[in-house]
Design a protein around this motif. Structure first.
Motif, PDB file in Angstrom:
ATOM      1  N   LEU A 303      22.597  11.218  30.469  1.00  0.00           N
ATOM      2  CA  LEU A 303      22.094  11.832  29.246  1.00  0.00           C
ATOM      3  C   LEU A 303      20.649  12.284  29.440  1.00  0.00           C
ATOM      4  O   LEU A 303      20.257  13.365  28.981  1.00  0.00           O
ATOM      5  N   LEU A 304      19.870  11.458  30.125  1.00  0.00           N
ATOM      6  CA  LEU A 304      18.486  11.840  30.426  1.00  0.00           C
ATOM      7  C   LEU A 304      18.434  12.920  31.502  1.00  0.00           C
ATOM      8  O   LEU A 304      17.714  13.915  31.364  1.00  0.00           O
ATOM      9  N   GLY A 305      19.206  12.719  32.589  1.00  0.00           N
ATOM     10  CA  GLY A 305      19.117  13.627  33.724  1.00  0.00           C
ATOM     11  C   GLY A 305      19.699  14.997  33.461  1.00  0.00           C
ATOM     12  O   GLY A 305      19.061  16.021  33.752  1.00  0.00           O
ATOM     13  N   ILE A 306      20.925  15.043  32.911  1.00  0.00           N
ATOM     14  CA  ILE A 306      21.565  16.336  32.656  1.00  0.00           C
ATOM     15  C   ILE A 306      21.081  16.929  31.338  1.00  0.00           C
ATOM     16  O   ILE A 306      20.631  18.077  31.282  1.00  0.00           O
ATOM     17  N   GLY A 307      21.183  16.116  30.251  1.00  0.00           N
ATOM     18  CA  GLY A 307      20.873  16.649  28.935  1.00  0.00           C
ATOM     19  C   GLY A 307      19.404  16.910  28.703  1.00  0.00           C
ATOM     20  O   GLY A 307      19.012  18.033  28.351  1.00  0.00           O
ATOM     21  N   ALA A 346      26.585  17.429  30.225  1.00  0.00           N
ATOM     22  CA  ALA A 346      26.101  16.104  29.826  1.00  0.00           C
ATOM     23  C   ALA A 346      27.196  15.334  29.094  1.00  0.00           C
ATOM     24  O   ALA A 346      27.408  14.136  29.333  1.00  0.00           O
ATOM     25  N   ALA A 347      27.909  16.025  28.197  1.00  0.00           N
ATOM     26  CA  ALA A 347      28.979  15.368  27.444  1.00  0.00           C
ATOM     27  C   ALA A 347      30.126  14.952  28.361  1.00  0.00           C
ATOM     28  O   ALA A 347      30.647  13.832  28.263  1.00  0.00           O
ATOM     29  N   ALA A 348      30.510  15.838  29.277  1.00  0.00           N
ATOM     30  CA  ALA A 348      31.625  15.541  30.174  1.00  0.00           C
ATOM     31  C   ALA A 348      31.298  14.373  31.091  1.00  0.00           C
ATOM     32  O   ALA A 348      32.134  13.472  31.296  1.00  0.00           O
ATOM     33  N   ARG A 349      30.086  14.350  31.640  1.00  0.00           N
ATOM     34  CA  ARG A 349      29.715  13.265  32.565  1.00  0.00           C
ATOM     35  C   ARG A 349      29.576  11.930  31.855  1.00  0.00           C
ATOM     36  O   ARG A 349      29.859  10.871  32.420  1.00  0.00           O
ATOM     37  N   THR A 350      29.169  11.977  30.580  1.00  0.00           N
ATOM     38  CA  THR A 350      28.935  10.736  29.837  1.00  0.00           C
ATOM     39  C   THR A 350      30.203  10.193  29.192  1.00  0.00           C
ATOM     40  O   THR A 350      30.484   8.990  29.254  1.00  0.00           O
ATOM     41  N   VAL A 351      30.984  11.088  28.583  1.00  0.00           N
ATOM     42  CA  VAL A 351      32.130  10.659  27.775  1.00  0.00           C
ATOM     43  C   VAL A 351      33.445  10.737  28.535  1.00  0.00           C
ATOM     44  O   VAL A 351      34.356   9.931  28.325  1.00  0.00           O
ATOM     45  N   LEU A 352      33.560  11.734  29.434  1.00  0.00           N
ATOM     46  CA  LEU A 352      34.853  12.006  30.064  1.00  0.00           C
ATOM     47  C   LEU A 352      34.897  11.638  31.546  1.00  0.00           C
ATOM     48  O   LEU A 352      35.814  12.043  32.252  1.00  0.00           O
ATOM     49  N   ALA A 354      35.706   9.082  33.254  1.00  0.00           N
ATOM     50  CA  ALA A 354      36.875   8.363  33.779  1.00  0.00           C
ATOM     51  C   ALA A 354      38.199   8.981  33.356  1.00  0.00           C
ATOM     52  O   ALA A 354      39.254   8.393  33.569  1.00  0.00           O
ATOM     53  N   THR A 355      38.165  10.162  32.769  1.00  0.00           N
ATOM     54  CA  THR A 355      39.397  10.784  32.282  1.00  0.00           C
ATOM     55  C   THR A 355      39.877  11.864  33.241  1.00  0.00           C
ATOM     56  O   THR A 355      39.160  12.297  34.135  1.00  0.00           O
ATOM     57  N   ASP A 356      41.102  12.299  33.023  1.00  0.00           N
ATOM     58  CA  ASP A 356      41.700  13.375  33.817  1.00  0.00           C
ATOM     59  C   ASP A 356      42.254  14.409  32.850  1.00  0.00           C
ATOM     60  O   ASP A 356      43.111  14.110  32.018  1.00  0.00           O
ATOM     61  N   ILE A 357      41.737  15.641  32.947  1.00  0.00           N
ATOM     62  CA  ILE A 357      42.158  16.704  32.047  1.00  0.00           C
ATOM     63  C   ILE A 357      42.794  17.813  32.871  1.00  0.00           C
ATOM     64  O   ILE A 357      42.101  18.555  33.579  1.00  0.00           O
ATOM     65  N   GLY A 358      44.102  17.908  32.809  1.00  0.00           N
ATOM     66  CA  GLY A 358      44.797  18.940  33.569  1.00  0.00           C
ATOM     67  C   GLY A 358      44.573  18.838  35.059  1.00  0.00           C
ATOM     68  O   GLY A 358      44.492  19.854  35.749  1.00  0.00           O
ATOM     69  N   GLY A 359      44.451  17.618  35.555  1.00  0.00           N
ATOM     70  CA  GLY A 359      44.225  17.424  36.979  1.00  0.00           C
ATOM     71  C   GLY A 359      42.773  17.497  37.397  1.00  0.00           C
ATOM     72  O   GLY A 359      42.462  17.387  38.582  1.00  0.00           O
ATOM     73  N   ILE A 360      41.863  17.672  36.440  1.00  0.00           N
ATOM     74  CA  ILE A 360      40.423  17.742  36.736  1.00  0.00           C
ATOM     75  C   ILE A 360      39.749  16.526  36.133  1.00  0.00           C
ATOM     76  O   ILE A 360      39.868  16.282  34.926  1.00  0.00           O
ATOM     77  N   ASP A 361      39.064  15.738  36.954  1.00  0.00           N
ATOM     78  CA  ASP A 361      38.376  14.560  36.429  1.00  0.00           C
ATOM     79  C   ASP A 361      37.063  14.952  35.776  1.00  0.00           C
ATOM     80  O   ASP A 361      36.572  16.067  35.944  1.00  0.00           O
ATOM     81  N   GLY A 362      36.511  14.008  35.009  1.00  0.00           N
ATOM     82  CA  GLY A 362      35.286  14.274  34.273  1.00  0.00           C
ATOM     83  C   GLY A 362      34.105  14.609  35.159  1.00  0.00           C
ATOM     84  O   GLY A 362      33.238  15.416  34.791  1.00  0.00           O
ATOM     85  N   TYR A 363      34.047  14.031  36.359  1.00  0.00           N
ATOM     86  CA  TYR A 363      32.950  14.326  37.278  1.00  0.00           C
ATOM     87  C   TYR A 363      32.981  15.798  37.708  1.00  0.00           C
ATOM     88  O   TYR A 363      31.954  16.488  37.694  1.00  0.00           O
ATOM     89  N   SER A 364      34.166  16.257  38.066  1.00  0.00           N
ATOM     90  CA  SER A 364      34.300  17.650  38.501  1.00  0.00           C
ATOM     91  C   SER A 364      34.046  18.613  37.352  1.00  0.00           C
ATOM     92  O   SER A 364      33.449  19.684  37.535  1.00  0.00           O
ATOM     93  N   LEU A 365      34.501  18.217  36.154  1.00  0.00           N
ATOM     94  CA  LEU A 365      34.273  19.072  34.981  1.00  0.00           C
ATOM     95  C   LEU A 365      32.792  19.192  34.684  1.00  0.00           C
ATOM     96  O   LEU A 365      32.277  20.294  34.427  1.00  0.00           O
ATOM     97  N   ALA A 366      32.083  18.067  34.732  1.00  0.00           N
ATOM     98  CA  ALA A 366      30.635  18.096  34.495  1.00  0.00           C
ATOM     99  C   ALA A 366      29.939  18.937  35.554  1.00  0.00           C
ATOM    100  O   ALA A 366      29.036  19.735  35.238  1.00  0.00           O
ATOM    101  N   ALA A 367      30.342  18.781  36.805  1.00  0.00           N
ATOM    102  CA  ALA A 367      29.735  19.565  37.885  1.00  0.00           C
ATOM    103  C   ALA A 367      29.976  21.055  37.692  1.00  0.00           C
ATOM    104  O   ALA A 367      29.086  21.885  37.928  1.00  0.00           O
ATOM    105  N   ALA A 368      31.192  21.405  37.253  1.00  0.00           N
ATOM    106  CA  ALA A 368      31.506  22.817  37.039  1.00  0.00           C
ATOM    107  C   ALA A 368      30.651  23.406  35.919  1.00  0.00           C
ATOM    108  O   ALA A 368      30.123  24.522  36.047  1.00  0.00           O
ATOM    109  N   PHE A 369      30.506  22.670  34.822  1.00  0.00           N
ATOM    110  CA  PHE A 369      29.679  23.160  33.714  1.00  0.00           C
ATOM    111  C   PHE A 369      28.219  23.308  34.148  1.00  0.00           C
ATOM    112  O   PHE A 369      27.554  24.299  33.838  1.00  0.00           O
ATOM    113  N   TRP A 370      27.699  22.302  34.854  1.00  0.00           N
ATOM    114  CA  TRP A 370      26.309  22.350  35.330  1.00  0.00           C
ATOM    115  C   TRP A 370      26.102  23.578  36.223  1.00  0.00           C
ATOM    116  O   TRP A 370      25.139  24.332  36.050  1.00  0.00           O
TER     117      TRP A 370
END
Length: 397
Positions: A303-307, A346-352, A354-370
């Motif tokens: 939250l501090l680093g990304i947001g 920031a939201a994806a890395r913090t909240v999502l 540990a989740t998997d959305i359509g085969g994409i984990d929250g880490y990859s989703l956050a990285a893609a948005f960043w």
């Protein structure tokens, strides 16, 4: 106050002002480093530098990307503070080359000698600090030395990060000290520019509620935050640390509300600054929760680093780049989408995470948005940084 340097400049536009090379380099690096980190984290590639993979990621976001933004900000603001001519041409090129060398050194391109890596990497922040002090002293603008002080502490945190990695394989104090210093810089600089820009913009609309000027409450908020961040650096799991972080979070929520951000929704560039600052109390509160075991430590850090850090630096780079190249201070759909991507990261890395959305984990989703957020900045603002200004006086509204 006039400078003895010549006022005419005939070199490349990229080297005509401090924000140009460093904002472009930092955005390019931010967009590229996180996909590399994902590849390192997944084991697809390896780095030969002196840091562990996770310390490389943290170091390069905290002391690589952020140091370039700080340099761009300082060498753009200092001429305004002192009335002296900006650093340009060869000195800027040499400084940019030193920053680039630092990124290669930390990645292991020049070998694994940790002392050599330390000298090259820390040399950039040392040069920035010394050049800033020299310029401020030459302009006798002593009050703004208070901004350079935290930059010196930031340099010390970077050096400590390297030394700890040499001695014990990872950083325990340099890492949180770096986070704490950059967080404080955002509180300090954000507390100057956000209410100022907001006041100027709201004043154009006629009488109405304006941001509350800096006063004792702001000073107390900063002091509590300093105490909280110091305790977090030295004793991250202490009850006192959690209490001070929670108090600091509450105070900075009130501070943000006093700046009337809810009135600037029609100005996306201004709204971005308020939203990014809002991640500070969120991050402090999450870090307080982590200190007592109610949340994971990475939640507060991201939250501090990304947001807060990522969001505020991107918002400042957008505004400064447009204004100082003579473009209208209008975000448009592209830059608004770019900032929204950082919020989503920031939201994806913090909240999502540990989740998997359509085969994409929250880490990859956050990285893609960043990555998309900074890629949009490069695509929209990069050409402006490479070309001469349009001759329009930057607005302060």
């Amino acid at each position: 106050m006039a400078s003895d340097r010549p006022r005419t400049y005939t070199g490349p536009a990229l080297l005509s002002y401090g924000f140009r090379p460093f904002f472009l380099l930092s955005a390019l690096f931010a967009a590229g480093a996180v996909p590399v980190w994902l590849a390192v984290w997944s084991g697809r590639i390896g780095l030969a530098g002196p840091f562990s993979p996770i310390d490389w990621h943290i170091h390069e976001m905290l002391f690589g990307y952020t140091s370039a933004v700080i340099a761009g900000f300082l060498f753009t603001a200092i001429p305004n503070w002192t009335g002296r001519m900006p650093r340009r041409g060869l000195p800027l090129a040499a400084l940019a080359a030193l920053w680039i060398a630092g990124r290669f050194a930390v990645a292991g391109a020049f070998g694994t000698d940790p002392l050599l890596v330390l000298v090259i990497d820390a040399g950039f922040l040392l040069a920035v600090t010394l050049m800033a002090v020299i310029e401020i002293a030459a302009g006798k603008n002593w009050k703004n030395l208070m901004v350079v002080g935290p930059v010196g502490l930031y340099l010390a945190a970077n050096v400590l990060f390297h030394l700890e990695a040499m001695q014990q394989g990872e950083s325990d104090i340099g890492r949180p000290l770096g986070f704490a210093t950059v967080t404080f810089l955002i509180m300090l600089i954000g507390g100057r520019i956000i209410p100022s820009f907001t006041r100027n913009w709201l004043a154009k609309g006629g009488p109405g509620p304006l941001p509350v000027p800096f006063g004792r409450f702001d000073g107390a908020s900063l002091l509590v935050a300093v105490g909280a961040l110091l305790c977090w650096t030295l004793a991250p799991d202490a009850i006192l640390t959690a209490a001070l972080l929670a108090l600091a979070a509450a105070l900075h929520v009130v501070r943000l509300v006093r700046w009337r951000g809810h009135l600037v929704w029609r100005s996306p560039l201004l709204l971005m600054l308020h939203v990014a600052y809002g991640f500070l109390p969120l991050g402090l509160a999450a870090t307080a929760a982590a200190a007592v075991g109610w949340a994971s430590a990475p939640a507060g850090l991201h939250l501090l680093g990304i947001g807060a850090i990522g969001g505020m630096t991107l918002a400042v780079m957008m505004r400064a780049s447009l204004g100082h190249t003579g473009r209208p201070l209008e975000a448009g759909r592209a830059l608004s989408a770019g900032f929204a991507c950082i919020v989503a990261a920031a939201a994806a890395r913090t909240v999502l995470a540990a989740t998997d959305i359509g085969g994409i984990d929250g880490y990859s989703l956050a990285a893609a948005f960043w990555t998309m957020g900074f890629a949009i900045y490069v695509g929209r603002i990069g050409p402006c940084l490479l070309r001469p200004s349009l001759g329009r006086t930057p607005s302060k509204g």
